[in-house]
Structures are given as C-alpha cells and as structure tokens.
Enzyme design. Sequence first.
Site, mmCIF file in Angstrom:
data_model
loop_
_atom_site.group_PDB
_atom_site.id
_atom_site.type_symbol
_atom_site.label_atom_id
_atom_site.label_comp_id
_atom_site.label_asym_id
_atom_site.label_seq_id
_atom_site.Cartn_x
_atom_site.Cartn_y
_atom_site.Cartn_z
ATOM 1 N N SER A 89 3.428 25.178 35.886
ATOM 2 C CA SER A 89 3.539 25.290 34.428
ATOM 3 C C SER A 89 2.499 24.441 33.718
ATOM 4 O O SER A 89 1.986 24.816 32.658
ATOM 5 C CB SER A 89 4.939 24.868 33.974
ATOM 6 O OG SER A 89 5.912 25.729 34.501
ATOM 7 N N HIS B 134 -13.276 -11.915 -0.850
ATOM 8 C CA HIS B 134 -12.101 -12.793 -0.803
ATOM 9 C C HIS B 134 -11.292 -12.678 -2.096
ATOM 10 O O HIS B 134 -10.613 -13.626 -2.499
ATOM 11 C CB HIS B 134 -12.500 -14.250 -0.556
ATOM 12 C CG HIS B 134 -13.407 -14.432 0.611
ATOM 13 N ND1 HIS B 134 -12.966 -14.405 1.913
ATOM 14 C CD2 HIS B 134 -14.757 -14.603 0.679
ATOM 15 C CE1 HIS B 134 -13.983 -14.577 2.733
ATOM 16 N NE2 HIS B 134 -15.089 -14.686 2.014
ATOM 17 N N SER C 181 6.714 7.639 -14.506
ATOM 18 C CA SER C 181 7.823 6.717 -14.274
ATOM 19 C C SER C 181 9.057 7.286 -14.960
ATOM 20 O O SER C 181 8.962 7.860 -16.043
ATOM 21 C CB SER C 181 7.511 5.330 -14.841
ATOM 22 O OG SER C 181 8.671 4.521 -14.868
ATOM 23 N N SER C 182 10.216 7.105 -14.324
ATOM 24 C CA SER C 182 11.449 7.622 -14.922
ATOM 25 C C SER C 182 11.886 6.807 -16.131
ATOM 26 O O SER C 182 12.741 7.250 -16.899
ATOM 27 C CB SER C 182 12.568 7.624 -13.877
ATOM 28 O OG SER C 182 12.836 6.295 -13.440
#
Length: 462
Positions: free
Chosen positions: A127, A175, A301-302
């Site tokens: 197989s 940085h 956004s809710s």
Amino acid sequence: MNDLPRESPLAAVSPLDGRYAGKTADLVPYASEAALIEARLRVEVEYLLALADAEAVDCEVTPEERAHLREVVDGFDADDAALVKRIETEGTEEFAATRHDVKAVEYFLRTETPERLHPWIHFGLTSEDVNNLAHRLNAKGAVEEVLLPAIEAIRDALTRMAREYRDVPMLARTHGQPATPTTFGKEMAVVAARLGRAEARVRAAVEALSGKLAGASGTYAAHVAAYPDVDWRAFSAAFVDDLGLEHTPLATQINPCDDLAALFDALAGVNNVLLDLDRDVWRYVSDRYLGQESESSETGSSTMPHKVNPIDFENSEGNLSKANSDLTFLRDYVTSSRLQRDLSDSTVKRNVGAAFAHCLIGYRKTATGLGKVVPNEQVMREELEATPEIIGEAVQTILRREGDTEAYERVKELTRGQRVTLADFRELFDELDVEEDVRTELRALTPAGYTGVADDLVDELD
C-alpha cells in the site's frame, strides 16, 4: 445542537471546514480525502499501464481498455469517491467492506476493468508504494497550483509598494528606539527580497519530491519472484519519473520523508518572513504610519465605533503561527519509522492538508491587508522632524572624517537620553573647530534627508 446536519459548516469540528471553508476551497482538489483517493487511483492505473508496456510481463491492455482507464481517472467524480469509501467502510453487493483504503481503490478499479486484468491491479505492490506517490502528487499540486501563486501575489504587492514609496522617508527603530531613517519603500523591498528567496526554497523542495515503488520491504522481492529477468529497479525509476517525481532507489517499506520534511521546512520559512511582516505592519498601523481603507459595513469593535483594526494581519499572524506549529510537527514526525514500517505516520500525513490550509488563509489575509494600507507620509515626516537626534550618527561620522577623535563622545553628550532640537545641533556646529564648508555640510543635515541610498536600494529587486 445534535440536530445540526453533519454537512453544515456549523457542524464542522475544524474551522478549516466550517468558518474558513470558502477560503480553503482551492485546496480541496489536492488536500481532501477525495483527492487522496483520486491520486491513489491515478497511481494504480498508471502502474497497470506501465506493466502492460513492459515486454517481459504478461499483462496486456488493449488500446480501447487503455483509453477507458484514462477516462476513469480523468472523469473521477464525487460519486466515484463515495463508492470507494463505501467499499472501504460498508461494503457493496460485490465486495465486503475492506476496512482498508488502498484495497478499496483496487476493488473499485476492478469494476472498471475486465476480469483478466484483475490480477495485475496492484501487482507486487504494498500500500505504501501507492500512498507515498499519491501524497507527493497531491502535495506537489497543492503547492504549485495554490500556495505558490498566493505567495507570488504577496511578493508582487510588496514589490509594487516598494517602487511606489521608494523615496518616502520614515523613522527606523532598532531595539524599539528611534534610529537612522529609512524609506517605507526600502523596507517593503527588504521583505519582498526575503520572500523571493524563501519562495525559491519552496520551489526547489517541490522539484525534489521523490517517490518509491519497491515492495513490502523496499527489495522488489515480490516482483523479482514473479519475473526475475525484469530490471525492476529501472522499471521503478522510469515509472516514478513519468509521474513527475524523483526516484528513491533505497527505501524500507516506506519512502523516507526527508523530501517532505524539506518542503514543510521551506514553507515554514516563507511563513516566518510573513509573520515578521504582519507584526511590523501592525505596528506601523498602530503608529499611524499606515492608514487603512475601511468598508462602511464593517465593524471594527462591538463597543468602539471608531476603530479600524488591522484584523487581516492579525488573522494572518494567527493562521501562519498555527501552520508553522503543524509544519514543524510534520517535519519532525514523518522522517522516522520503527524498523521497516509502522503505521503512525499514516494518520499524521492526513493532516498535511490542514497545515497547507492554514498557510493559504494566512497568505490571502496578508495580501488582503496589503491591499488596504496606505502610507501616511505626513505622519512619517512629522515624527522625523520631532526626532532630530537621529542625525547624530551623521554628525559624528563627518567629524571623524575630519579627524575629530572625540566626535562620538561630543554628540553622545549632546543627545543621549535627552530631547534635542536642530537648534541645539547648530549651536554645537558653531563651536566646532572645522572649516566653514564642513560647518555648512553639517547645517544641511535633516532627519528626512538622512536616508542614504535607501530609494536606490529598491532597484535591487529588479
């Protein structure tokens, strides 16, 4: 919730087959179970025809039968895939349930061939001879036809942005702190170049995918027992090559998966480049260096109506991170097998499509996001003007040129940890013991003009 139809996207256990099904549909011809069944069938048919073409083998296929077999493969559809699955799991009037996926394909092929050809279907194979080829054919198709075009689309978008905004000055940060200015176009060019190199590694890995056809322990034992005079190694090499894969001459029952591991690693490399991009663009949006085009019907956004969130880049970041987790697991797992074979890799390889799907979602989300962002040149210039200390590097370098051994320390004392203005610099210039033309040169320095050859570096993409 038990009343949900199983085929409903709302019933999907994975978001890849539910919420994101529409975004991953292009992978179905390569990553679904039906695609794997079809690829197995293609391998079995091509193998049967290759046996018929081998002069020393007693397998004969007429031209009409050959044409029909090609049609069986080319016309393989959902009903055919369902029949193969039924042969495997439930059985039919003709076949008892095989409980074996490759044997089910063999039996399906019997329904499309005369009985005299049945002994030659899957002749001498294990197989894994079929599966290793089928998996690689599908991986090759998925990457070449779906993933690579999506990667190219991102690279093309980055290249366009690099060229369009090549001379738009922008404060750099090293940085996280203000650093020597660059241009927005140059930064996009850097990512485009990295992505191009990563893409090339993926292409090389796809070209190196290899296949094995050598029997239960990789020795061609059954083939040689039946036809000792046939050069089965040459037969196998030619067969695998005709499928568009490299030949693996040395294997156990399974094809060592170092080639697949290299592909997974290369895709993870692409994803790492894009993760870097997603996070940087997210920061640029946060700093208002980039504005976003919004749709009037879209909700950011809710609770906060004003928000236009960088959701495409966030979604991409999540999906590419998930993809890399999967790709790393796959890379590390598929390259090992106990002795000549164990089956643990079989279930693992069924998840390759899921890793590819998360890649695809990530690529398309990044591309969508790039199509929405626009550099805010005014904001970039205002921040440059508000950060005059960044010309300190240029000042101390010019003074070094003039032989000033204390140049670095002189500028450090003026700027380090303090807010300074261009007027502060000019006071320093007035005090310097330098030629007047040098003083003029120093006075001409501005943050926005201190970008070196950043705009010309974009041409490195050509």
